[in-house]
Write a protein that holds these residues in place. Structure first.
Motif, mmCIF file in Angstrom:
data_model
loop_
_atom_site.group_PDB
_atom_site.id
_atom_site.type_symbol
_atom_site.label_atom_id
_atom_site.label_comp_id
_atom_site.label_asym_id
_atom_site.label_seq_id
_atom_site.Cartn_x
_atom_site.Cartn_y
_atom_site.Cartn_z
ATOM 1 N N GLN A 118 0.806 -1.223 0.000
ATOM 2 C CA GLN A 118 0.000 0.000 0.000
ATOM 3 C C GLN A 118 0.840 1.274 0.000
ATOM 4 O O GLN A 118 0.457 2.272 -0.609
ATOM 5 N N VAL A 119 1.958 1.235 0.705
ATOM 6 C CA VAL A 119 2.792 2.433 0.871
ATOM 7 C C VAL A 119 3.949 2.364 -0.127
ATOM 8 O O VAL A 119 4.922 1.634 0.077
ATOM 9 N N LEU A 120 3.854 3.131 -1.186
ATOM 10 C CA LEU A 120 4.838 3.067 -2.264
ATOM 11 C C LEU A 120 6.223 3.516 -1.827
ATOM 12 O O LEU A 120 7.218 3.122 -2.421
ATOM 13 N N PHE A 121 6.268 4.337 -0.776
ATOM 14 C CA PHE A 121 7.563 4.852 -0.315
ATOM 15 C C PHE A 121 8.065 4.122 0.931
ATOM 16 O O PHE A 121 8.879 4.652 1.679
ATOM 17 N N PHE A 122 7.618 2.897 1.153
ATOM 18 C CA PHE A 122 8.013 2.163 2.360
ATOM 19 C C PHE A 122 9.531 2.030 2.474
ATOM 20 O O PHE A 122 10.103 2.228 3.548
ATOM 21 N N ASP A 123 10.196 1.668 1.390
ATOM 22 C CA ASP A 123 11.646 1.490 1.432
ATOM 23 C C ASP A 123 12.359 2.794 1.782
ATOM 24 O O ASP A 123 13.342 2.799 2.532
ATOM 25 N N GLU A 124 11.866 3.902 1.244
ATOM 26 C CA GLU A 124 12.435 5.215 1.566
ATOM 27 C C GLU A 124 12.278 5.510 3.057
ATOM 28 O O GLU A 124 13.188 6.037 3.701
ATOM 29 N N PHE A 125 11.115 5.174 3.573
ATOM 30 C CA PHE A 125 10.835 5.361 5.002
ATOM 31 C C PHE A 125 11.794 4.522 5.842
ATOM 32 O O PHE A 125 12.463 5.043 6.754
#
Length: 203
Positions: A118-125
């Protein structure tokens, strides 16, 4: 002086619907409350003491009319949106390099897989943190003292130099007993991006 910030995940960064998820589960399972056995099994899963297949099989055994997907959907119902402003907040902290950044979350494989989808920026986070601890991976769980002691020992931290942010009172109470500074945030009225305003007395 605060040198390390330890953050919870749910209802600190990603929004959760705890009440809605419980209501949905009770209606789906056609029960008035979750049994002690179910509550305990949920805790075991969150702590990584049982795997996802065992977890789903347990629910299908207790509620044979439900499909595997219905159980997974009910379990993941709690997960809501992740405001981008909170990603930007933690990324700025990482860029500033003023604090050691640690995430400490009670979570499980199904939830984290759902979040990754769901969260496209999970890896960035995740990459914004120096350490990223999930309960099912380290087999420790809040509010038990051993999980906080684990984080302190693993990172050679002094509790008085740490600030722990979590929306659950039991978790912040345990951390406080170990000498860790705490912020028991209210997700309905407070936002983690206002940390340095709300807890300015610590900085």
């Amino acid at each position: 002086m605060i040198k390390t910030l330890i953050f919870d995940f749910g209802d600190v960064f990603i929004n959760l619907d705890k009440a809605g998820a419980m209501t949905n589960a009770l209606e789906l399972f056609d029960v008035d409350e979750l049994s002690e056995e179910i509550v305990a099994f949920n805790s075991f899963y969150e702590q990584g003491l049982i795997d996802t297949n065992e977890f789903i099989d347990f629910y299908m055994g207790n509620f044979p009319k439900l499909t595997k997907q219905q159980i997974i959907d009910a379990w993941n119902y709690i997960i809501c949106d992740f405001p981008v402003k909170r990603l930007e907040f933690i990324q700025q902290l990482a860029k500033d390099k003023k604090y050691n950044l640690i995430l400490l979350s009670n979570t499980n494989e199904l939830h984290i897989d759902c979040i990754k989808n769901q969260v496209l920026f999970f890896d960035e986070f995740k990459n914004a943190f120096d350490k990223f601890y999930l309960s099912h991976e380290i087999q420790l769980r809040k509010p038990n003292k051993d999980i906080f002691q684990f984080v302190l020992n693993e990172n050679n931290l002094k509790p008085e130099e740490c600030l722990f942010i979590d929306d659950t009172t039991e978790n912040t109470e345990t951390a406080s007993q170990l000498g860790i500074n705490v912020w028991n945030n209210n997700p309905k009225t407070e936002d983690v991006i206002d940390l340095f305003t709300i807890k300015k007395d610590l900085f």
